[in-house]
Scaffold this motif. Structure first.
Motif, PDB file in Angstrom:
ATOM      1  N   ARG A 141      -2.342   7.137 -13.427  1.00  0.00           N
ATOM      2  CA  ARG A 141      -3.383   6.166 -13.122  1.00  0.00           C
ATOM      3  C   ARG A 141      -3.115   5.499 -11.774  1.00  0.00           C
ATOM      4  N   GLU A 159      -4.649  16.742 -21.256  1.00  0.00           N
ATOM      5  CA  GLU A 159      -3.840  15.887 -22.130  1.00  0.00           C
ATOM      6  C   GLU A 159      -2.489  15.647 -21.492  1.00  0.00           C
ATOM      7  N   GLN A 160      -1.919  14.510 -21.822  1.00  0.00           N
ATOM      8  CA  GLN A 160      -0.606  14.129 -21.305  1.00  0.00           C
ATOM      9  C   GLN A 160       0.468  14.910 -22.052  1.00  0.00           C
ATOM     10  N   MET A 191     -12.749   4.517 -15.798  1.00  0.00           N
ATOM     11  CA  MET A 191     -12.129   4.109 -17.051  1.00  0.00           C
ATOM     12  C   MET A 191     -13.131   4.139 -18.192  1.00  0.00           C
ATOM     13  N   PRO A 192     -12.728   4.508 -19.377  1.00  0.00           N
ATOM     14  CA  PRO A 192     -11.327   4.603 -19.737  1.00  0.00           C
ATOM     15  C   PRO A 192     -10.696   5.983 -19.539  1.00  0.00           C
ATOM     16  N   ALA A 193     -11.465   7.061 -19.332  1.00  0.00           N
ATOM     17  CA  ALA A 193     -10.787   8.352 -19.419  1.00  0.00           C
ATOM     18  C   ALA A 193     -11.430   9.511 -18.669  1.00  0.00           C
ATOM     19  N   VAL A 230     -11.588  15.013 -18.505  1.00  0.00           N
ATOM     20  CA  VAL A 230     -11.623  14.053 -19.609  1.00  0.00           C
ATOM     21  C   VAL A 230     -10.209  13.991 -20.177  1.00  0.00           C
ATOM     22  N   VAL A 231      -9.630  12.805 -20.179  1.00  0.00           N
ATOM     23  CA  VAL A 231      -8.294  12.632 -20.729  1.00  0.00           C
ATOM     24  C   VAL A 231      -8.430  12.521 -22.243  1.00  0.00           C
ATOM     25  N   ASP A 232      -7.852  13.479 -22.957  1.00  0.00           N
ATOM     26  CA  ASP A 232      -7.945  13.532 -24.422  1.00  0.00           C
ATOM     27  C   ASP A 232      -7.298  12.283 -25.018  1.00  0.00           C
ATOM     28  N   PRO A 233      -8.059  11.508 -25.793  1.00  0.00           N
ATOM     29  CA  PRO A 233      -7.509  10.280 -26.370  1.00  0.00           C
ATOM     30  C   PRO A 233      -6.489  10.537 -27.484  1.00  0.00           C
TER      31      PRO A 233
END
Length: 108
Positions: free
Chosen positions: A3, A96-97, A35-37, A51-54
């Motif tokens: 971020r 994804e992280q 934000m958020p993703a 898209v950052v997978d939640p």
């Protein structure tokens, strides 16, 4: 991408910062994090929307990834930044992280 490496904006961002974000994308000189993703990486031919997978530990099928992308695409269109995006095709992916970095989990 962390971020801290991105130009972060959200629905409360000032018009000046929104213009800066649009300029970064237009000139392909930075990553914008809506934000958020949603991370936006602009290239000469397209804008890559990540898209950052939640919930990266979840086991998803292709349809579930498509739903994540559809929801993110709607959020981008509704956002203040949506109308300011450069005229380039959008290419979507879900990331994804993992460990110290982001890994692509799905793309269209």
């Amino acid at each position: 991408m962390s971020r801290s490496e991105a130009f972060v904006i959200d629905d409360t961002t000032t018009p000046e910062r929104l213009a800066q974000a649009a300029d970064l994308l237009d000139r392909c000189t930075g990553v914008v994090m809506l934000m958020p993703a949603i991370a936006l990486r602009s290239g000469v031919r397209e804008i890559r929307c990540e898209v950052v997978d939640p919930t990266p530990a979840a086991h998803r099928c292709a349809e579930e990834y498509k739903v994540l992308v559809e929801n993110a695409a709607r959020a981008l269109v509704r956002s203040k930044l949506g109308a300011l995006l450069p005229e380039r095709p959008l290419r979507w992916a879900v990331v994804e992280q993992r460990g110290n970095g982001m890994v692509e989990a799905w793309s269209n």
